[in-house]
Motif scaffolding. Structure first.
Motif, PDB file in Angstrom:
ATOM      1  N   ASP A 198       0.159  17.540  -7.613  1.00 27.59           N
ATOM      2  CA  ASP A 198      -0.351  18.065  -6.730  1.00 27.59           C
ATOM      3  C   ASP A 198      -1.508  19.266  -7.021  1.00 27.59           C
ATOM      4  OD1 ASP A 198       0.124  16.447  -4.324  1.00 27.59           O
ATOM      5  OD2 ASP A 198       2.052  17.271  -4.299  1.00 27.59           O
ATOM      6  N   LEU A 199      -0.831  20.361  -7.923  1.00 26.07           N
ATOM      7  CA  LEU A 199      -1.869  21.104  -8.439  1.00 26.07           C
ATOM      8  C   LEU A 199      -2.858  20.704  -9.171  1.00 26.07           C
ATOM      9  CD1 LEU A 199       0.669  23.778 -10.141  1.00 26.07           C
ATOM     10  CD2 LEU A 199      -1.039  24.185  -8.084  1.00 26.07           C
ATOM     11  N   ASN A 200      -2.852  19.597  -9.863  1.00 33.09           N
ATOM     12  CA  ASN A 200      -4.032  18.974 -10.591  1.00 33.09           C
ATOM     13  C   ASN A 200      -4.653  17.646 -10.072  1.00 33.09           C
ATOM     14  OD1 ASN A 200      -3.586  20.764 -12.877  1.00 33.09           O
ATOM     15  ND2 ASN A 200      -1.738  19.562 -13.156  1.00 33.09           N
ATOM     16  N   ASN A 201      -4.056  17.572  -8.598  1.00 36.68           N
ATOM     17  CA  ASN A 201      -4.861  16.445  -8.012  1.00 36.68           C
ATOM     18  C   ASN A 201      -4.832  15.213  -8.554  1.00 36.68           C
ATOM     19  OD1 ASN A 201      -5.692  18.268  -5.640  1.00 36.68           O
ATOM     20  ND2 ASN A 201      -7.646  18.745  -6.904  1.00 36.68           N
ATOM     21  N   TYR A 202      -3.825  15.002  -9.401  1.00 38.11           N
ATOM     22  CA  TYR A 202      -3.561  13.696 -10.329  1.00 38.11           C
ATOM     23  C   TYR A 202      -3.174  12.459  -9.237  1.00 38.11           C
ATOM     24  CZ  TYR A 202      -3.345  16.202 -14.565  1.00 38.11           C
ATOM     25  OH  TYR A 202      -3.520  16.930 -15.770  1.00 38.11           O
ATOM     26  N   ASN A 203      -2.258  12.805  -8.202  1.00 35.38           N
ATOM     27  CA  ASN A 203      -1.873  11.784  -7.399  1.00 35.38           C
ATOM     28  C   ASN A 203      -1.260  10.400  -7.938  1.00 35.38           C
ATOM     29  OD1 ASN A 203      -2.303  12.573  -4.879  1.00 35.38           O
ATOM     30  ND2 ASN A 203      -4.243  12.009  -4.894  1.00 35.38           N
ATOM     31  N   ASN A 204      -1.953  10.027  -9.264  1.00 42.43           N
ATOM     32  CA  ASN A 204      -1.275   8.829  -9.637  1.00 42.43           C
ATOM     33  C   ASN A 204      -0.687   9.340 -11.101  1.00 42.43           C
ATOM     34  OD1 ASN A 204      -1.717   6.906  -8.020  1.00 42.43           O
ATOM     35  ND2 ASN A 204      -3.859   6.626  -8.441  1.00 42.43           N
ATOM     36  N   LEU A 205      -0.241  10.408 -11.242  1.00 41.17           N
ATOM     37  CA  LEU A 205       0.147  10.915 -12.433  1.00 41.17           C
ATOM     38  C   LEU A 205       1.534  10.301 -12.872  1.00 41.17           C
ATOM     39  CD1 LEU A 205       0.019  13.449 -14.433  1.00 41.17           C
ATOM     40  CD2 LEU A 205       2.249  14.424 -13.154  1.00 41.17           C
ATOM     41  N   TYR A 206       1.831  10.092 -14.017  1.00 41.12           N
ATOM     42  CA  TYR A 206       2.898   8.952 -15.080  1.00 41.12           C
ATOM     43  C   TYR A 206       2.430   7.655 -14.663  1.00 41.12           C
ATOM     44  CZ  TYR A 206       5.032  13.704 -15.575  1.00 41.12           C
ATOM     45  OH  TYR A 206       5.147  14.773 -16.176  1.00 41.12           O
ATOM     46  N   ARG A 207       1.315   7.181 -14.196  1.00 41.65           N
ATOM     47  CA  ARG A 207       1.273   5.716 -14.261  1.00 41.65           C
ATOM     48  C   ARG A 207       0.401   5.461 -15.541  1.00 41.65           C
ATOM     49  NH1 ARG A 207      -3.738   3.916 -13.584  1.00 41.65           N
ATOM     50  NH2 ARG A 207      -5.004   4.998 -11.885  1.00 41.65           N
ATOM     51  N   LYS A 208       0.530   4.137 -16.088  1.00 41.92           N
ATOM     52  CA  LYS A 208      -0.447   3.770 -17.236  1.00 41.92           C
ATOM     53  C   LYS A 208      -1.560   3.447 -16.649  1.00 41.92           C
ATOM     54  CE  LYS A 208       3.501   1.376 -18.235  1.00 41.92           C
ATOM     55  NZ  LYS A 208       3.767  -0.020 -18.468  1.00 41.92           N
ATOM     56  N   GLU A 209      -2.625   3.585 -17.586  1.00 42.85           N
ATOM     57  CA  GLU A 209      -3.750   2.877 -17.067  1.00 42.85           C
ATOM     58  C   GLU A 209      -4.061   1.602 -17.069  1.00 42.85           C
ATOM     59  OE1 GLU A 209      -6.142   4.896 -15.682  1.00 42.85           O
ATOM     60  OE2 GLU A 209      -5.053   6.525 -15.934  1.00 42.85           O
ATOM     61  N   PRO A 255       4.838  11.504  -7.042  1.00 42.41           N
ATOM     62  CA  PRO A 255       3.517  12.040  -6.862  1.00 42.41           C
ATOM     63  C   PRO A 255       2.697  11.309  -5.530  1.00 42.41           C
ATOM     64  CG  PRO A 255       3.896  12.026  -8.968  1.00 42.41           C
ATOM     65  CD  PRO A 255       4.788  11.418  -8.405  1.00 42.41           C
ATOM     66  N   ARG A 256       3.288  10.020  -5.578  1.00 42.64           N
ATOM     67  CA  ARG A 256       2.490   9.105  -4.592  1.00 42.64           C
ATOM     68  C   ARG A 256       3.183   9.048  -3.085  1.00 42.64           C
ATOM     69  NH1 ARG A 256       1.809   3.808  -8.119  1.00 42.64           N
ATOM     70  NH2 ARG A 256       1.072   4.518  -9.954  1.00 42.64           N
ATOM     71  N   ARG A 257       4.333   9.788  -2.864  1.00 41.27           N
ATOM     72  CA  ARG A 257       4.973   9.984  -1.516  1.00 41.27           C
ATOM     73  C   ARG A 257       4.095  10.488  -0.634  1.00 41.27           C
ATOM     74  NH1 ARG A 257       9.389   8.069   1.182  1.00 41.27           N
ATOM     75  NH2 ARG A 257      11.102   9.267   1.241  1.00 41.27           N
ATOM     76  N   GLY A 258       4.342   9.595   0.833  1.00 45.31           N
ATOM     77  CA  GLY A 258       3.547  10.051   1.776  1.00 45.31           C
ATOM     78  C   GLY A 258       3.590  11.755   2.105  1.00 45.31           C
ATOM     79  N   LYS A 259       2.580  12.450   2.333  1.00 47.72           N
ATOM     80  CA  LYS A 259       2.371  13.705   2.545  1.00 47.72           C
ATOM     81  C   LYS A 259       3.174  14.380   3.712  1.00 47.72           C
ATOM     82  CE  LYS A 259      -1.949  14.258   0.194  1.00 47.72           C
ATOM     83  NZ  LYS A 259      -3.268  14.343   0.330  1.00 47.72           N
ATOM     84  N   THR A 265       0.804  -1.285   0.027  1.00 48.18           N
ATOM     85  CA  THR A 265      -0.025   0.097  -0.138  1.00 48.18           C
ATOM     86  C   THR A 265       0.715   1.401   0.147  1.00 48.18           C
ATOM     87  OG1 THR A 265      -0.009  -0.107   2.506  1.00 48.18           O
ATOM     88  CG2 THR A 265      -1.971  -1.049   1.242  1.00 48.18           C
ATOM     89  N   GLY A 266       2.058   1.225   0.244  1.00 43.97           N
ATOM     90  CA  GLY A 266       3.084   2.361   0.269  1.00 43.97           C
ATOM     91  C   GLY A 266       3.395   2.800  -1.271  1.00 43.97           C
ATOM     92  N   GLN A 267       4.203   3.859  -1.306  1.00 43.91           N
ATOM     93  CA  GLN A 267       4.698   4.340  -2.365  1.00 43.91           C
ATOM     94  C   GLN A 267       5.566   3.445  -3.164  1.00 43.91           C
ATOM     95  OE1 GLN A 267       7.441   8.304  -3.261  1.00 43.91           O
ATOM     96  NE2 GLN A 267       8.640   6.603  -2.866  1.00 43.91           N
ATOM     97  N   ASP A 268       6.392   2.825  -2.794  1.00 40.87           N
ATOM     98  CA  ASP A 268       7.205   1.948  -3.619  1.00 40.87           C
ATOM     99  C   ASP A 268       6.582   0.652  -3.820  1.00 40.87           C
ATOM    100  OD1 ASP A 268       9.175   3.657  -3.049  1.00 40.87           O
ATOM    101  OD2 ASP A 268      10.693   2.275  -2.093  1.00 40.87           O
ATOM    102  N   GLY A 269       5.821   0.033  -2.949  1.00 39.59           N
ATOM    103  CA  GLY A 269       5.058  -1.131  -3.130  1.00 39.59           C
ATOM    104  C   GLY A 269       4.000  -1.107  -4.464  1.00 39.59           C
ATOM    105  N   SER A 270       3.413   0.111  -4.468  1.00 38.31           N
ATOM    106  CA  SER A 270       2.375   0.359  -5.694  1.00 38.31           C
ATOM    107  C   SER A 270       3.184   0.578  -6.845  1.00 38.31           C
ATOM    108  CB  SER A 270       1.516   1.753  -5.611  1.00 38.31           C
ATOM    109  OG  SER A 270       2.499   2.782  -5.535  1.00 38.31           O
ATOM    110  N   TYR A 271       4.278   1.272  -7.056  1.00 35.12           N
ATOM    111  CA  TYR A 271       5.021   1.164  -8.285  1.00 35.12           C
ATOM    112  C   TYR A 271       5.615  -0.442  -8.647  1.00 35.12           C
ATOM    113  CZ  TYR A 271       5.186   6.012  -8.683  1.00 35.12           C
ATOM    114  OH  TYR A 271       4.843   7.500  -8.936  1.00 35.12           O
ATOM    115  N   LEU A 272       6.031  -0.974  -7.550  1.00 33.25           N
ATOM    116  CA  LEU A 272       6.628  -2.331  -7.802  1.00 33.25           C
ATOM    117  C   LEU A 272       5.480  -3.192  -8.227  1.00 33.25           C
ATOM    118  CD1 LEU A 272       9.056  -4.193  -7.785  1.00 33.25           C
ATOM    119  CD2 LEU A 272       8.551  -4.642  -5.303  1.00 33.25           C
ATOM    120  N   ALA A 273       4.466  -3.162  -7.715  1.00 27.74           N
ATOM    121  CA  ALA A 273       3.338  -4.137  -8.095  1.00 27.74           C
ATOM    122  C   ALA A 273       2.968  -3.809  -9.711  1.00 27.74           C
ATOM    123  CB  ALA A 273       2.188  -3.714  -7.395  1.00 27.74           C
TER     124      ALA A 273
END
Ligand code: NAP
Ligand code: F7E
Length: 349
Positions: free
Chosen positions: A337-348, A187-191, A10-18
Motif C-alpha cells: 500500500d505504501l508503494n501502490n504496488y497492489n499486485n506485489l508478490y505476483r510474477k509478471e 495486497p489484493r484484499r478488498g479495502k 475478479t475477487g482476491q482469491d479468484g485472481s490468485y487461483l487463476a
C-alpha cells in the motif's frame, strides 16, 4: 490440458487461483458480472498477456443468480473442474442485504451443483466455505468436526452452501468438496476488510491524505493467512482420489488490535492505547497524534469473537502448510500500500 471455470475470478482469491492454474497449464475460464464501472483490476494482467493471446485465459459474462447462463457456460466450456469463489463476501454488509447474500451465496451454489449433475456429473467442484460457519464457536481450535453455529446472514447462506455440497456428493456421487478457509488476506484484499482498511489507512496517514483510522471491535480474534498460499489448498482438494471437506488455517490467532500494532510498528510508529470501549483511542507514543478511534458504525449486530483453525487433516492428507507468517503478511500488505504496488508478490505475466 485441463479446463477450469472460476466464479468470482475478479475477487482476491479468484485472481490468485487463476494465476496458479495457468502456471499449472490449465485453460482458465472466468465468470464476470457486468458492471458499469471497471472491476477487473486484479486480473487485467492476465486478460492482456500471453495467456489471453493463446486463449488459455477467457472471460465470460455471467452471474450466480442466473441458472440458464450457468448451464449454458458449463455445457459449452466443458470444464474438468469448477471453483465456486463468487459470493457477496462481506459479513457486515450481509446484514444490510441478507436476501441478495442468500440468493448468491446459498442458491448460487445449488444452481452450479444442479447444472453439474445435469450436464456432466464428472466435473469436480470446489465450494468456498468459510470459518464464519463456526460463528459463536462451540470449541477451540475449530476443525472439520467442530459443530457450526453461524452468526450472520453471510454465514447462514454459506451454511446452506456447505450442506448442499455435501448432499450432492452423497446423493449423486459428485466430486464435490468444501474448503473451510479461515481469513486470508493479501495486497489484493478488498479495502473494506479490516486488514486492508488498516494497511491502506497507514499509507494514507503517512502520505497526509487521512488523519486516522476508524475501526469497530478491535478485540475480535482471527486466524489470518496469506491468500496466495490458500489457493494451492483449493487445487489440492480437487486432485485427491475422493472428495472430502478440509479446514485451511495457520493455527495462530491474533486480535485486530495486534494487527494494528504490528502494522504501525513496520512504519516506525509505536502505537499506544488509552480509554475503553467506544472511547478507546490509539496514539503515536512519540508525537501524541491520534491514529485510531472506535465507532459503533463498524460493530456488527452479532459478532464472531474468536476463530482459530486446526488444519491437521489438511496438512496430513494434502501435505499443505502455510508459507507466509502473520508478521510477513502484515509487512507485505503495508509495503504494497505504501508503494501502490497492489499486485506485489505476483510474477509478471
Ligand atoms: P471477494 O474478493 O469479495 O470476491 C468475490 C467475488 O465474487 C468477486 O469476483 C465478485 O465479483 C464475485 N461475485 C459477487 N457476486 C456475484 C454474483 N452474483 N455472481 C457472480 N459472481 C459474483 O472475495 P474473496 O476474498 O476472494 O473470497 C472468495 C470466496 O471465498 C468467497 O466466496 C468468500 O465468501 C469465500 N471466503 C473468503 C475468505 C477470505 O478470508 N477471503 C475466507 C473464507 C471464505 P465482482 O468483482 O463483480 O463484485
Ligand atoms: O472482519 C473486526 C470485525 O471484515 C474481521 C471475509 O473474507 O473472513 C472475512 O470475514 C474482524 C471482525 O472479515 C473493523 O468486527 C473491527 O471481527 O476483515 P473482516 P470477516 O468478517 O472475518 C471470513 C472467513 C469470510 O468468509 C468472509 O468472506 O475485524 N473489525 N473493525 C472490522 N472489520 C471491518 N471490516 N471493518 C472495521 O472497521
Amino acid at each position: 490440458m485441463k479446463k477450469a471455470i472460476i466464479t468470482g475470478i475478479t475477487g482476491q482469491d479468484g485472481s490468485y487461483l487463476a494465476e496458479f492454474l495457468l502456471d499449472k497449464g490449465y485453460e482458465v475460464h472466468g465468470i464476470i458480472r457486468r458492471s458499469s464501472s471497471q472491476n477487473t483490476q486484479r486480473i487485467d494482467h492476465l486478460s492482456t498477456g500471453k495467456f489471453a493471446e493463446e486463449e488459455k485465459f477467457v472471460l465470460h459474462f455471467g452471474d450466480l443468480s442466473d441458472s440458464n447462463n450457468l448451464n449454458k457456460l458449463i455445457y459449452h466450456i466443458e470444464p474438468d473442474e469448477i471453483y465456486n469463489l463468487g459470493a457477496q463476501s462481506h459479513v457486515k454488509i450481509s446484514f444490510d442485504v441478507p436476501e441478495f447474500t442468500s440468493d448468491v451465496n446459498a442458491i448460487g451454489t445449488l444452481r452450479l451443483l444442479e447444472s453439474i449433475k445435469e450436464v456432466n456429473p464428472n466435473i469436480r467442484f470446489y465450494q468456498a466455505s468459510s470459518s464464519e460457519l463456526f460463528g459463536k464457536v462451540k470449541e477451540t481450535p475449530q476443525s472439520e468436526n467442530t459443530p457450526f453455529n453461524p452468526r450472520s446472514p453471510y454465514a447462514v447462506a454459506k451454511l446452506y452452501a456447505y450442506w448442499i455440497t455435501v448432499n450432492y456428493r452423497d446423493a449423486y456421487e459428485l466430486f464435490a468438496t468444501n474448503g473451510i478457509l479461515f481469513n486470508h488476506e493479501s495486497p489484493r484484499r478488498g479495502k473494506t476488510f479490516v486488514t486492508r482498511k488498516i494497511t491502506t489507512g497507514i499509507s494514507n496517514i503517512i502520505k497526509g491524505r487521512q488523519d486516522k483510522i476508524i475501526l469497530g471491535n478491535i478485540d475480535a480474534k482471527r486466524d489470518w493467512g496469506f491468500a496466495g498460499d490458500y489457493v494451492e489448498a483449493m487445487w489440492l482438494m480437487l486432485q485427491q482420489d475422493s472428495p472430502d471437506d478440509y479446514v485451511v488455517a495457520t493455527g495462530e490467532t491474533h486480535t485486530v488490535r495486534e494487527f494494528c500494532e504490528l502494522a504501525f510498528e513496520h512504519v516506525g510508529i509505536d502505537l499506544v492505547w488509552d480509554g475503553e470501549g467506544e472511547n478507546e483511542k490509539g496514539f503515536d507514543s512519540a508525537t501524541g497524534k491520534e491514529l485510531i478511534s472506535i465507532s459503533s458504525q463498524f460493530f456488527r449486530p452479532t459478532e464472531v469473537d474468536l476463530l482459530l483453525g486446526d488444519a491437521t487433516k489438511t496438512q496430513q492428507k494434502l501435505n499443505w502448510k502455510p508459507k507466509v507468517s502473520f508478521k510477513e503478511l502484515i509487512h507485505m500488505m503495508v509495503d504494497s500500500d505504501l508503494n501502490n504496488y497492489n499486485n506485489l508478490y505476483r510474477k509478471e505475466y
